[in-house]
Write a protein that holds these residues in place. Structure first.
Motif, PDB file in Angstrom:
ATOM      1  N   TYR A   1       0.858  -1.187   0.000  1.00 52.88           N
ATOM      2  CA  TYR A   1       0.000   0.000   0.000  1.00 52.88           C
ATOM      3  C   TYR A   1       0.893   1.235   0.000  1.00 52.88           C
TER       4      TYR A   1
ATOM      5  N   ILE B   1       4.235  -4.998   1.483  1.00 50.67           N
ATOM      6  CA  ILE B   1       3.765  -6.088   2.345  1.00 50.67           C
ATOM      7  C   ILE B   1       4.251  -7.437   1.819  1.00 50.67           C
TER       8      ILE B   1
ATOM      9  N   ALA C   1      -0.110 -15.745   9.997  1.00 54.36           N
ATOM     10  CA  ALA C   1      -0.559 -14.950  11.140  1.00 54.36           C
ATOM     11  C   ALA C   1      -1.347 -13.728  10.675  1.00 54.36           C
ATOM     12  N   ASN C   2      -2.042 -13.101  11.581  1.00 57.57           N
ATOM     13  CA  ASN C   2      -2.776 -11.874  11.261  1.00 57.57           C
ATOM     14  C   ASN C   2      -1.814 -10.814  10.750  1.00 57.57           C
ATOM     15  N   GLY C   3      -2.224 -10.149   9.700  1.00 60.55           N
ATOM     16  CA  GLY C   3      -1.434  -9.033   9.187  1.00 60.55           C
ATOM     17  C   GLY C   3      -0.244  -9.437   8.345  1.00 60.55           C
ATOM     18  N   VAL C   4      -0.158 -10.714   7.987  1.00 62.82           N
ATOM     19  CA  VAL C   4       1.015 -11.162   7.246  1.00 62.82           C
ATOM     20  C   VAL C   4       0.881 -10.839   5.751  1.00 62.82           C
ATOM     21  N   GLY C   5      -0.352 -10.657   5.291  1.00 60.47           N
ATOM     22  CA  GLY C   5      -0.532 -10.275   3.889  1.00 60.47           C
ATOM     23  C   GLY C   5      -1.388 -11.221   3.062  1.00 60.47           C
ATOM     24  N   LYS C   6      -2.209 -12.033   3.712  1.00 57.24           N
ATOM     25  CA  LYS C   6      -3.063 -12.968   2.964  1.00 57.24           C
ATOM     26  C   LYS C   6      -4.087 -12.204   2.123  1.00 57.24           C
ATOM     27  N   THR C   7      -4.750 -11.258   2.780  1.00 54.35           N
ATOM     28  CA  THR C   7      -5.737 -10.453   2.058  1.00 54.35           C
ATOM     29  C   THR C   7      -5.055  -9.641   0.961  1.00 54.35           C
ATOM     30  N   THR C   8      -3.879  -9.107   1.289  1.00 50.97           N
ATOM     31  CA  THR C   8      -3.132  -8.322   0.309  1.00 50.97           C
ATOM     32  C   THR C   8      -2.823  -9.170  -0.926  1.00 50.97           C
TER      33      THR C   8
ATOM     34  N   GLU D   1     -12.797 -10.471   2.195  1.00 49.77           N
ATOM     35  CA  GLU D   1     -12.829 -10.394   3.648  1.00 49.77           C
ATOM     36  C   GLU D   1     -13.866  -9.351   4.052  1.00 49.77           C
TER      37      GLU D   1
ATOM     38  N   GLU E   1     -11.298 -15.529   4.551  1.00 42.36           N
ATOM     39  CA  GLU E   1     -11.948 -15.679   5.862  1.00 42.36           C
ATOM     40  C   GLU E   1     -13.351 -16.262   5.718  1.00 42.36           C
TER      41      GLU E   1
ATOM     42  N   GLN F   1      -9.163 -18.804   9.291  1.00 40.50           N
ATOM     43  CA  GLN F   1      -8.539 -18.682  10.614  1.00 40.50           C
ATOM     44  C   GLN F   1      -8.345 -20.047  11.276  1.00 40.50           C
TER      45      GLN F   1
HETATM   46  N1  LIG Z   1      -5.298  -0.117   2.977  1.00 40.44           N
HETATM   47  C1  LIG Z   1      -4.157  -0.336   3.646  1.00 40.44           C
HETATM   48  N2  LIG Z   1      -3.242   0.646   3.800  1.00 40.44           N
HETATM   49  C2  LIG Z   1      -2.088   0.429   4.467  1.00 40.44           C
HETATM   50  N3  LIG Z   1      -1.757  -0.736   5.031  1.00 40.44           N
HETATM   51  C3  LIG Z   1      -2.631  -1.748   4.918  1.00 40.44           C
HETATM   52  C4  LIG Z   1      -3.872  -1.600   4.235  1.00 40.44           C
HETATM   53  N4  LIG Z   1      -4.536  -2.776   4.292  1.00 40.44           N
HETATM   54  C5  LIG Z   1      -3.745  -3.600   4.985  1.00 40.44           C
HETATM   55  N5  LIG Z   1      -2.599  -3.003   5.364  1.00 40.44           N
HETATM   56  C6  LIG Z   1      -1.518  -3.609   6.126  1.00 40.44           C
HETATM   57  O1  LIG Z   1      -0.964  -4.652   5.373  1.00 40.44           O
HETATM   58  C7  LIG Z   1      -0.577  -5.740   6.205  1.00 40.44           C
HETATM   59  C8  LIG Z   1      -1.184  -7.022   5.665  1.00 40.44           C
HETATM   60  O2  LIG Z   1      -2.608  -6.937   5.762  1.00 40.44           O
HETATM   61  P1  LIG Z   1      -3.548  -8.075   5.245  1.00 40.44           P
HETATM   62  O3  LIG Z   1      -4.920  -7.572   5.380  1.00 40.44           O
HETATM   63  O4  LIG Z   1      -3.114  -8.525   3.926  1.00 40.44           O
HETATM   64  O5  LIG Z   1      -3.270  -9.198   6.316  1.00 40.44           O
HETATM   65  P2  LIG Z   1      -3.953 -10.606   6.483  1.00 40.44           P
HETATM   66  O6  LIG Z   1      -2.891 -11.626   6.374  1.00 40.44           O
HETATM   67  O7  LIG Z   1      -5.116 -10.735   5.597  1.00 40.44           O
HETATM   68  O8  LIG Z   1      -4.407 -10.526   8.013  1.00 40.44           O
HETATM   69  P3  LIG Z   1      -5.745 -11.083   8.725  1.00 40.44           P
HETATM   70  O9  LIG Z   1      -5.507 -12.522   9.034  1.00 40.44           O
HETATM   71  O10 LIG Z   1      -5.810 -10.273   9.983  1.00 40.44           O
HETATM   72  O11 LIG Z   1      -6.886 -10.851   7.816  1.00 40.44           O
HETATM   73  C9  LIG Z   1      -1.039  -5.373   7.605  1.00 40.44           C
HETATM   74  O12 LIG Z   1       0.102  -4.947   8.336  1.00 40.44           O
HETATM   75  C10 LIG Z   1      -2.003  -4.250   7.389  1.00 40.44           C
HETATM   76  O13 LIG Z   1      -1.954  -3.348   8.476  1.00 40.44           O
END
Ligand SMILES: Nc1ncnc2c1ncn2[C@@H]1O[C@H](COP(=O)(O)OP(=O)(O)OP(=O)(O)O)[C@@H](O)[C@H]1O
Ligand SMILES: [Mg+2]
Lengths: 237, 287
Positions: A14, A19, A38-45, A86, A163, A195
């Motif tokens: 972003y 990420i 783990a949470n915040g690792v970047g799966k959604t990204t 998500e 999710e 999860q």
């Molecule tokens: N729109 C955004 N702008 C800036 N940073 C972002 C944005 N969306 C997500 N992030 C950051 O990118 C990182 C990865 O987020 P992501 O949503 O991909 O994690 P995730 O693996 O899906 O986590 P979760 O299991 O909690 O859903 C996180 O540190 C998050 O804070």
């Protein structure tokens, strides 16, 4: 085995914040693949990058052998690459039925509208009872069913679900996993973020473990479920 | 009493047309959160378009010309969208205000240079309906009828067709609609085009009643704002009802007070609604 989706050394993030670092993932035809981390690792990204909602700064995404890195999300959806995002992201101001219709917006989906509608009604009888309800007023579980149902209406070639069971009651989680199994038996290619890592590994064929924005481990789900590190870090055993 | 009824009827008929213009403003706001400050000049362009297509210019019948104005409005709106709205859509509100205000200034500037500000008049009359205390020009009746027809068509479009539902989907959740294969940028351009079309068509209808200049849009833009707030921002059906209320006020107030009180009362109403009913009289709008 045919690879239907290939993510090659993709970097994404972003703005200034990167990420994903050189992430590579493959989806095989008819297989259910899990993405664990783990949470915040970047799966959604990663899923957003695959869809094209985020543009990778490096690397490529190919779909059926065609480079689709720069293709817009709606064009990918028109080719059958579908993400159940998500947080559901329903059309909350529209009715349940309208959400299903919008799921079937693309040409390929419209051609199969009636059959897909029947399938979705059969999988989620609750939705059929609530067709005229504004989707935003439904319960969390019902909304999750609708999110999956809307994705199925799109006649997916690849279905990615981010999710699946977040915040759902245990019996509903079981229901949804049953549906996943059915879809897999029907030959649908899927990528699942879940999860409940134990269930995800139990239902999937292959899995990737993400850590520090990279693929840390990958392999057949059954093997990963036995892996010491995975057991300690994600299964809490 | 007779005069009261005559003024009320007059005002209500105008109100449908004001409501139509306001629907354009509120549709654009509802779909993309943009307050289109070029709304007034677009109304004025609709007036000029019907003038030059109609008897004073190309000689089309004004009501046929109206169809052409609609098409031109749609195209013009889509162009405005791509030039001045698309790029600032994710920016702060101020960006879109400034950007559409620039379009407003450009249209007025170019329009003044070409058309001057001398009022123009269509001199269009198709007789009238006289009965009891009423003497209503047919242009007003037809104008109101067209406004209702267009409003109904918009409603059917938004709620009964796939393309219209896609507009609502994009308004509701742009990212999700992309994920479902809806081309959101084209859909937004279409919405802006439709909003512009409604403004231009209402301008064209107004030009069949009153004289106008390139500056006339300003008055109707202000009316649209009052109506949109009455009806609830982003609520097209509310806008039509709001138009009727405003039209009725405009009809009735001059019976009791000097005409110059009309805008004062309209804006007192505007402020009161913003203070006490920010979602509009009928709810459903967004504050
Ligand atoms: N729109 C955004 N702008 C800036 N940073 C972002 C944005 N969306 C997500 N992030 C950051 O990118 C990182 C990865 O987020 P992501 O949503 O991909 O994690 P995730 O693996 O899906 O986590 P979760 O299991 O909690 O859903 C996180 O540190 C998050 O804070
Ligand atoms: Mg996530």
């Amino acid at each position: 085995m045919t690879t239907v989706l290939e993510v090659n050394n993709v970097s994404s993030g972003y703005g200034e914040v990167q990420i994903l670092w050189d992430t590579s993932v493959k989806l095989e035809k008819g297989k259910l693949t899990s993405l664990v981390g783990a949470n915040g690792v970047g799966k959604t990204t990663l899923m957003r990058t695959i869809m094209g909602l985020l543009k990778p700064t490096k690397g490529t995404v190919s779909f059926h052998g065609q480079d689709v890195t720069r293709m817009s999300a709606h064009a990918k959806a028109a080719h059958g690459l579908i993400l159940v995002p998500e947080g559901r992201q329903l059309f909350t101001e529209m009715t349940v039925y309208e959400n299903l219709e919008m799921g079937a917006f693309t040409k390929r989906a419209k051609e199969n509208f009636a059959a897909n509608l029947d399938r979705v009604y059969e999988m989620f009888p609750r939705l059929k009872e609530r067709l005229d309800q504004k989707s935003g007023t439904m319960s969390g579980g019902e909304q999750q069913m609708l999110a999956v149902a809307r994705g199925l209406m799109a006649q997916p070639d690849i279905l990615m679900i981010d999710e699946l069971s977040l915040g759902l009651a245990p019996f509903l989680v079981l229901d949804l996993f049953e549906i996943l199994k059915r879809l897999k038996d029907d030959g649908l290619t899927m990528l699942l973020v879940e999860q409940n890592v134990q269930m995800a590994l139990a239902v999937s064929d292959y899995a990737y473990v993400l850590a520090d924005g990279k693929v840390e481990l990958e392999g057949p789900s059954r093997e990963l479920a036995q892996n010491e590190h995975v057991r300690a870090a994600y299964l809490g055993i | 009493m007779d005069q009261f009824i005559a003024s009320l009827a007059d005002g209500l008929l105008l109100g449908f047309v004001y409501g139509l213009a306001a629907m354009g403003l509120t549709l654009i706001f509802g779909v993309m959160d943009v307050i289109n400050l070029a709304h007034g000049p677009i109304i004025a362009l609709g007036m000029f378009a019907v003038f030059f297509l109609g008897p004073p210019g190309l000689g089309l019948h004004p009501y046929v010309a109206l169809l052409v104005v609609a098409v031109l409005g749609l195209i013009f709106g889509a162009i405005i969208y791509f030039i001045s709205v698309h790029r600032i859509l994710d920016g702060p509100h101020l960006s879109s205000l400034l950007s559409t205000f620039s379009v407003n200034m450009m249209i007025i500037g170019v329009g003044t240079a070409i058309f001057t500000t001398t009022p123009k008049n269509m001199d269009f009359s198709i007789g009238g309906l006289a009965f009891w205390a009423l003497n209503i020009p047919f242009t007003r009746l037809v104008g109101a009828f067209i406004a209702v027809l267009v409003a109904a068509a918009l409603y059917v479009f938004l709620y009964r067709t796939q393309q219209g539902k896609a507009i609502r989907a994009v308004a509701n959740n742009r990212a999700a609609s992309e994920l479902m294969g809806i081309p959101s940028t084209m859909t937004l351009a279409l919405s802006f085009g439709i909003g512009t079309m409604l403004a231009a068509v209402s301008g064209a209808i107004i030009a069949t009643f009153f004289s106008f200049s390139i500056l006339s849009g300003g008055v109707y833009e202000l009316k649209s704002f009052v109506i949109v707030v009455l009806g609830g921002l982003g609520n097209p059906t509310g806008a039509l009802l709001g138009g009727l209320i405003l039209g009725a006020l405009e009809g009735i107030v001059p019976v009791f007070l000097p005409v110059s009180w009309v805008p004062v009362i309209e804006f007192v109403l505007f402020v009161l609604i913003l203070m006490y009913r920010p979602n509009g009289l009928f709810g459903g709008g967004r504050s």
